[in-house]
Motif scaffolding. Sequence first.
Motif, PDB file in Angstrom:
ATOM      1  N   TYR A  37       0.845  -1.210   0.000  1.00  9.91           N
ATOM      2  CA  TYR A  37       0.000   0.000   0.000  1.00  9.91           C
ATOM      3  C   TYR A  37       0.878   1.258   0.000  1.00  9.91           C
ATOM      4  O   TYR A  37       0.605   2.229  -0.705  1.00  9.91           O
ATOM      5  N   PRO A  90       1.147  14.859   3.598  1.00 10.26           N
ATOM      6  CA  PRO A  90       0.056  14.141   4.259  1.00 10.26           C
ATOM      7  C   PRO A  90       0.048  12.677   3.822  1.00 10.26           C
ATOM      8  O   PRO A  90       0.045  12.373   2.632  1.00 10.26           O
ATOM      9  N   SER A 119      -3.197  14.328   7.335  1.00  7.39           N
ATOM     10  CA  SER A 119      -4.183  13.864   6.355  1.00  7.39           C
ATOM     11  C   SER A 119      -5.572  13.735   6.968  1.00  7.39           C
ATOM     12  O   SER A 119      -5.720  13.344   8.123  1.00  7.39           O
ATOM     13  N   ALA A 121      -7.318  11.393   6.196  1.00 12.17           N
ATOM     14  CA  ALA A 121      -7.440   9.950   6.369  1.00 12.17           C
ATOM     15  C   ALA A 121      -6.566   9.451   7.524  1.00 12.17           C
ATOM     16  O   ALA A 121      -6.212   8.277   7.597  1.00 12.17           O
ATOM     17  N   GLN A 141      -4.600  18.698   5.772  1.00 10.22           N
ATOM     18  CA  GLN A 141      -4.970  18.316   4.397  1.00 10.22           C
ATOM     19  C   GLN A 141      -6.408  17.836   4.366  1.00 10.22           C
ATOM     20  O   GLN A 141      -6.799  16.980   5.151  1.00 10.22           O
ATOM     21  N   LYS A 251      -3.492  20.845  -3.769  1.00 10.03           N
ATOM     22  CA  LYS A 251      -2.489  19.780  -3.970  1.00 10.03           C
ATOM     23  C   LYS A 251      -2.916  18.851  -5.106  1.00 10.03           C
ATOM     24  O   LYS A 251      -4.086  18.460  -5.184  1.00 10.03           O
ATOM     25  N   SER A 273       2.230  17.979  -7.827  1.00  4.73           N
ATOM     26  CA  SER A 273       2.318  16.628  -7.259  1.00  4.73           C
ATOM     27  C   SER A 273       1.487  15.676  -8.099  1.00  4.73           C
ATOM     28  O   SER A 273       0.423  16.056  -8.595  1.00  4.73           O
ATOM     29  N   LEU A 328       7.952  15.670   1.719  1.00  6.44           N
ATOM     30  CA  LEU A 328       8.532  14.325   1.701  1.00  6.44           C
ATOM     31  C   LEU A 328       7.427  13.322   2.024  1.00  6.44           C
ATOM     32  O   LEU A 328       6.711  13.488   3.008  1.00  6.44           O
TER      33      LEU A 328
HETATM   34  C1  FNR Z   1      -0.076   9.385   0.366  1.00 10.02           C
HETATM   35  N1  FNR Z   1      -0.417  10.643  -0.120  1.00 10.02           N
HETATM   36  C2  FNR Z   1      -1.509  11.298   0.415  1.00 10.02           C
HETATM   37  N2  FNR Z   1      -1.828  12.555  -0.007  1.00 10.02           N
HETATM   38  C3  FNR Z   1      -2.857  13.229   0.528  1.00 10.02           C
HETATM   39  O1  FNR Z   1      -3.113  14.368   0.140  1.00 10.02           O
HETATM   40  N3  FNR Z   1      -3.613  12.651   1.523  1.00 10.02           N
HETATM   41  C4  FNR Z   1      -3.374  11.391   1.980  1.00 10.02           C
HETATM   42  O2  FNR Z   1      -4.051  10.905   2.864  1.00 10.02           O
HETATM   43  C5  FNR Z   1      -2.302  10.679   1.395  1.00 10.02           C
HETATM   44  N4  FNR Z   1      -2.023   9.403   1.801  1.00 10.02           N
HETATM   45  C6  FNR Z   1      -0.905   8.752   1.314  1.00 10.02           C
HETATM   46  C7  FNR Z   1      -0.590   7.483   1.792  1.00 10.02           C
HETATM   47  C8  FNR Z   1       0.578   6.861   1.380  1.00 10.02           C
HETATM   48  C9  FNR Z   1       0.939   5.522   1.936  1.00 10.02           C
HETATM   49  C10 FNR Z   1       1.449   7.512   0.463  1.00 10.02           C
HETATM   50  C11 FNR Z   1       2.744   6.884   0.028  1.00 10.02           C
HETATM   51  C12 FNR Z   1       1.107   8.749  -0.041  1.00 10.02           C
HETATM   52  C13 FNR Z   1       0.437  11.332  -1.103  1.00 10.02           C
HETATM   53  C14 FNR Z   1       1.522  12.135  -0.415  1.00 10.02           C
HETATM   54  O3  FNR Z   1       0.995  13.236   0.253  1.00 10.02           O
HETATM   55  C15 FNR Z   1       2.571  12.662  -1.413  1.00 10.02           C
HETATM   56  O4  FNR Z   1       1.917  13.359  -2.454  1.00 10.02           O
HETATM   57  C16 FNR Z   1       3.442  11.560  -2.035  1.00 10.02           C
HETATM   58  O5  FNR Z   1       3.727  10.550  -1.101  1.00 10.02           O
HETATM   59  C17 FNR Z   1       4.753  12.167  -2.530  1.00 10.02           C
HETATM   60  O6  FNR Z   1       5.518  11.245  -3.191  1.00 10.02           O
HETATM   61  P1  FNR Z   1       6.740  10.423  -2.543  1.00 10.02           P
HETATM   62  O7  FNR Z   1       7.568  11.390  -1.731  1.00 10.02           O
HETATM   63  O8  FNR Z   1       6.111   9.349  -1.707  1.00 10.02           O
HETATM   64  O9  FNR Z   1       7.424   9.903  -3.742  1.00 10.02           O
END
Ligand code: FNR
Length: 377
Positions: A37, A90, A119, A121, A141, A251, A273, A328
Amino acid sequence: SEIYLQGFGGTKPEFSTDATRLESSAEALMEPGPFSYVASGAGSGSTVRANREAFDRWKLVPRMLTDSTDRDLSTSLLGTPMPAPVLLAPVGVQSIVHPEAELATARAAAELGVPMVLSTASSKTIEEVAAANGAGPRWFQLYWPNDPDVTASILSRAKKAGYTTLVVTLDTWTLGWRPCDLDQAYLPFLEGEGVAIPFSDPAFRALLDKTPEEDSAAAILRWIFMVTGTDRTWRQLPFLREHWDGPIVLKGIQHVDDARRAADAGMDGVIVSNHGGRQVDGAVAALDVLPEIATAVGDRIEVLFDSGVRTGSDVLKALALGASAVLLGRPYVYGLAHGGEAGVRHVLRCLLADFDISMGLSGNRSVGQLSPSVLRR
Ligand code: FNR
């Protein structure tokens, strides 16, 4: 120097200083469902790979004898001071990674003064995370519910709990096609602590009380349907402005016209993003669209960036291409998997140290000094 000095005494770092290695070792630590995941992306994974390949196409051209020993990496963004232009992206449902979940992340971030973006979530509530984060800087977020009362209630809780900037994620109005999760029929929101924010929300609970759900899975699905769907459009942005008196950042922006539209709509910033390649397989690398977006709107609104940042020189490259800060994602989640709060702190400290050293060695003293001229494609 801290690490090398400890090495004299025979102590090696508990976790790798390399984000890529941390991903491999996290795989051995984590259950297959949670690991894929976090790690995987949409479809064939081509956008996850493209995000990294885009960084590799840009190279730094270091300058010498610039007296860059005395560096200042600090910056301030939308009223939030930060030790370096880095925030924690987030990431939802962190309880699938570590029992202390977002609380551990919030403590580590606060200790270093790095802003975290919580987040919608989250597996911990808005208020619990704020308490763990203490005086640390924090943003919130939003996955935007289609129910105005629930949206207003969540925003007012976040504001009251000291989250200063609102980040509205636009790219996830439905989950991307993620074969690794589909093959395991794994959706973390349906597990254990799943999503704490709606269930602790009076407006959401009031809806459940009116039409009681037979079981919690049905209630979670109700929430998921509330935050998915395409009925939220540019026309509804004023609703968010009415209910949030701080800065608002959109975002998931990948097209320059959407960035212009965000600026025209009075937003304070965008995050360039592609959700770390988790939504549209085959989507353009986020770094590849950053320069045109920064050129188009960078003088009107803040342009932040995420998707693929792993090292200090990645931060430097994104800033040189026009980002005012980066977020990050996965690396700190792997830190959390390895050691909870200590693991997140380790990953952040390594990234900040790497960024600091890369800035100095390439002849840069401050983030304001960076421009495309420090790079070659
Ligand atoms: C996310 N991302 C994300 N974004 C967001 O706006 N709300 C969220 O709840 C989540 N949840 C989430 C869960 C997991 C497991 C991941 C890996 C990513 C996206 C996150 O904010 C971000 O955009 C990316 O993770 C950036 O990329 P890198 O640094 O993982 O390559």
